[in-house]
Each structure stands twice: as C-alpha cells, then as structure tokens.
Design a protein around this motif. Structure first.
Motif, mmCIF file in Angstrom:
data_model
loop_
_atom_site.group_PDB
_atom_site.id
_atom_site.type_symbol
_atom_site.label_atom_id
_atom_site.label_comp_id
_atom_site.label_asym_id
_atom_site.label_seq_id
_atom_site.Cartn_x
_atom_site.Cartn_y
_atom_site.Cartn_z
ATOM 1 N N MET A 1 39.724 30.775 51.366
ATOM 2 C CA MET A 1 39.740 31.403 50.128
ATOM 3 C C MET A 1 40.987 31.019 49.132
ATOM 4 S SD MET A 1 40.295 35.688 49.302
ATOM 5 C CE MET A 1 38.971 36.242 50.100
ATOM 6 N N PRO A 2 40.615 30.522 48.038
ATOM 7 C CA PRO A 2 41.726 30.143 47.059
ATOM 8 C C PRO A 2 42.736 31.290 46.830
ATOM 9 C CG PRO A 2 39.514 29.642 46.198
ATOM 10 C CD PRO A 2 39.311 30.327 47.209
ATOM 11 N N ALA A 3 44.063 31.012 46.919
ATOM 12 C CA ALA A 3 45.102 31.897 46.406
ATOM 13 C C ALA A 3 44.955 32.617 45.127
ATOM 14 C CB ALA A 3 46.447 31.272 46.374
ATOM 15 N N ASP A 4 44.118 32.126 44.031
ATOM 16 C CA ASP A 4 44.014 32.740 42.908
ATOM 17 C C ASP A 4 42.917 34.083 43.022
ATOM 18 O OD1 ASP A 4 42.056 31.108 43.187
ATOM 19 O OD2 ASP A 4 42.007 30.680 41.037
ATOM 20 N N HIS A 5 42.298 33.939 44.145
ATOM 21 C CA HIS A 5 41.253 35.030 44.302
ATOM 22 C C HIS A 5 41.777 36.226 45.090
ATOM 23 C CE1 HIS A 5 38.077 32.951 42.262
ATOM 24 N NE2 HIS A 5 38.392 32.105 42.924
ATOM 25 N N ARG A 6 42.911 35.867 45.745
ATOM 26 C CA ARG A 6 43.419 36.864 46.778
ATOM 27 C C ARG A 6 43.909 38.147 45.886
ATOM 28 N NH1 ARG A 6 48.725 36.278 50.024
ATOM 29 N NH2 ARG A 6 49.075 38.025 51.232
ATOM 30 N N TYR A 7 44.215 38.058 44.898
ATOM 31 C CA TYR A 7 45.039 39.243 44.166
ATOM 32 C C TYR A 7 44.020 39.582 42.763
ATOM 33 C CZ TYR A 7 48.964 37.542 46.419
ATOM 34 O OH TYR A 7 50.026 37.619 47.151
ATOM 35 N N ILE A 8 43.871 41.011 42.701
ATOM 36 C CA ILE A 8 43.245 41.625 41.420
ATOM 37 C C ILE A 8 44.116 41.661 40.444
ATOM 38 C CG2 ILE A 8 42.248 43.627 40.753
ATOM 39 C CD1 ILE A 8 41.587 44.617 43.446
ATOM 40 N N GLN A 9 43.559 40.887 39.252
ATOM 41 C CA GLN A 9 44.275 40.848 38.036
ATOM 42 C C GLN A 9 43.463 41.699 37.088
ATOM 43 O OE1 GLN A 9 44.404 36.666 37.066
ATOM 44 N NE2 GLN A 9 45.655 36.343 38.823
ATOM 45 N N PRO A 10 43.957 42.925 36.494
ATOM 46 C CA PRO A 10 43.369 43.817 35.713
ATOM 47 C C PRO A 10 43.687 43.033 34.056
ATOM 48 C CG PRO A 10 45.280 44.883 36.972
ATOM 49 C CD PRO A 10 45.382 43.570 37.466
ATOM 50 N N GLN A 11 42.653 43.487 33.457
ATOM 51 C CA GLN A 11 42.473 42.809 32.183
ATOM 52 C C GLN A 11 43.265 43.978 31.171
ATOM 53 O OE1 GLN A 11 41.282 39.885 31.857
ATOM 54 N NE2 GLN A 11 41.244 39.705 34.033
ATOM 55 N N SER A 12 43.427 44.922 31.326
ATOM 56 C CA SER A 12 44.093 45.724 30.530
ATOM 57 C C SER A 12 45.166 46.802 31.338
ATOM 58 C CB SER A 12 43.027 46.748 29.766
ATOM 59 O OG SER A 12 42.519 47.659 30.590
ATOM 60 N N ALA A 13 46.082 47.524 30.555
ATOM 61 C CA ALA A 13 46.998 48.537 31.274
ATOM 62 C C ALA A 13 46.010 49.748 31.669
ATOM 63 C CB ALA A 13 47.705 49.068 30.152
ATOM 64 N N LYS A 14 44.977 50.210 31.223
ATOM 65 C CA LYS A 14 44.180 51.225 31.754
ATOM 66 C C LYS A 14 43.530 50.744 32.869
ATOM 67 C CE LYS A 14 40.422 54.263 30.736
ATOM 68 N NZ LYS A 14 39.452 54.538 29.939
ATOM 69 N N GLU A 15 43.133 49.610 32.910
ATOM 70 C CA GLU A 15 42.437 49.165 34.325
ATOM 71 C C GLU A 15 43.486 49.053 35.508
ATOM 72 O OE1 GLU A 15 40.395 45.221 35.894
ATOM 73 O OE2 GLU A 15 40.215 45.585 33.954
ATOM 74 N N ALA A 16 44.766 48.694 35.022
ATOM 75 C CA ALA A 16 45.751 48.270 35.858
ATOM 76 C C ALA A 16 46.166 49.965 36.414
ATOM 77 C CB ALA A 16 46.959 47.617 35.427
ATOM 78 N N MET A 17 46.296 50.782 35.562
ATOM 79 C CA MET A 17 46.411 52.335 35.875
ATOM 80 C C MET A 17 45.720 52.977 36.850
ATOM 81 S SD MET A 17 48.247 53.833 32.531
ATOM 82 C CE MET A 17 46.824 53.598 31.238
ATOM 83 N N GLU A 18 44.285 52.783 36.670
ATOM 84 C CA GLU A 18 43.244 53.153 37.573
ATOM 85 C C GLU A 18 43.164 52.505 38.702
ATOM 86 O OE1 GLU A 18 39.861 52.090 34.950
ATOM 87 O OE2 GLU A 18 39.861 54.040 33.810
ATOM 88 N N LEU A 19 43.460 51.295 38.929
ATOM 89 C CA LEU A 19 43.562 50.571 40.171
ATOM 90 C C LEU A 19 44.993 51.160 40.915
ATOM 91 C CD1 LEU A 19 42.946 48.334 42.080
ATOM 92 C CD2 LEU A 19 44.368 46.713 40.927
ATOM 93 N N ILE A 20 45.863 51.223 40.640
ATOM 94 C CA ILE A 20 47.152 51.834 41.074
ATOM 95 C C ILE A 20 46.757 53.246 41.588
ATOM 96 C CG2 ILE A 20 49.476 52.604 40.884
ATOM 97 C CD1 ILE A 20 49.931 49.745 39.479
ATOM 98 N N GLN A 21 46.040 54.023 40.630
ATOM 99 C CA GLN A 21 45.673 55.570 41.085
ATOM 100 C C GLN A 21 44.832 55.227 42.251
ATOM 101 O OE1 GLN A 21 43.336 57.568 38.134
ATOM 102 N NE2 GLN A 21 44.020 59.481 39.164
ATOM 103 N N LYS A 22 43.823 54.313 42.482
ATOM 104 C CA LYS A 22 43.103 54.403 43.598
ATOM 105 C C LYS A 22 43.865 53.989 44.713
ATOM 106 C CE LYS A 22 38.794 52.915 40.956
ATOM 107 N NZ LYS A 22 37.815 51.821 40.798
ATOM 108 N N LEU A 23 45.031 53.005 44.689
ATOM 109 C CA LEU A 23 45.579 52.744 45.634
ATOM 110 C C LEU A 23 46.559 53.841 46.208
ATOM 111 C CD1 LEU A 23 46.913 49.125 44.527
ATOM 112 C CD2 LEU A 23 45.324 49.379 46.405
ATOM 113 N N PHE A 24 47.133 54.606 45.099
ATOM 114 C CA PHE A 24 47.902 55.725 45.584
ATOM 115 C C PHE A 24 47.018 56.651 46.628
ATOM 116 C CE2 PHE A 24 51.003 55.769 42.034
ATOM 117 C CZ PHE A 24 51.920 54.869 42.614
ATOM 118 N N ASN A 25 45.835 57.084 46.162
ATOM 119 C CA ASN A 25 44.877 57.934 46.824
ATOM 120 C C ASN A 25 44.240 57.433 48.071
ATOM 121 O OD1 ASN A 25 45.284 59.949 44.632
ATOM 122 N ND2 ASN A 25 43.104 59.083 43.669
ATOM 123 N N SER A 26 44.213 56.104 48.063
ATOM 124 C CA SER A 26 43.919 55.520 49.560
ATOM 125 C C SER A 26 45.066 55.912 50.681
ATOM 126 C CB SER A 26 43.706 54.123 49.162
ATOM 127 O OG SER A 26 44.829 53.430 49.203
#
Length: 67
Positions: A1-26
């Motif tokens: 797998m290429p290195a650039d596909h290893r990380y999720i790159q949110p397109q907005s601050a809202k998307e980043a906040m939602e992703l971190i909220q999911k990580l916190f909850n996990s």
C-alpha cells in the motif's frame, strides 16, 4: 500500500472534528496505558493546533463548534 493511502486526510475542519470524535469514542472504554494516553494527547494537540487553524479559516462558527 502506498504511504499516501495510509492516512486519512480530512477535507475540512468539520470532517477532521468528526473523525477525531469517532476515534475518541472508539477507545473511551479501553484500559488506560501510556501508549493510549500518548495517542490521546496527540489527538488533542492536533485539535488545538492545525484543526483549530483550519476552523479559523472556515469562519467563527466553526471555531465555536470546535471549542
């Protein structure tokens, strides 16, 4: 797998906040270890630094949502 596909790159601050909220909850019920604490502190630092900066460019309402 290429290195650039290893990380999720949110397109907005809202998307980043939602992703971190999911990580916190996990892992919120997981046993506290030093690795988990370091991971959590890294996520909080990301919220306070680059995600806050991205939210500021999206407007004051987004900053309020992040706070």
């Amino acid at each position: 797998m290429p290195a650039d596909h290893r990380y999720i790159q949110p397109q907005s601050a809202k998307e980043a906040m939602e992703l971190i909220q999911k990580l916190f909850n996990s892992y919120r019920n997981a046993p506290l270890t030093s690795e988990l604490l370091n991971y959590h502190n890294n996520l909080v630092a990301r919220l306070n630094d680059d995600i806050m900066a991205a939210a500021a460019t999206e407007g004051p309402k987004r900053v309020e949502q992040l706070a």
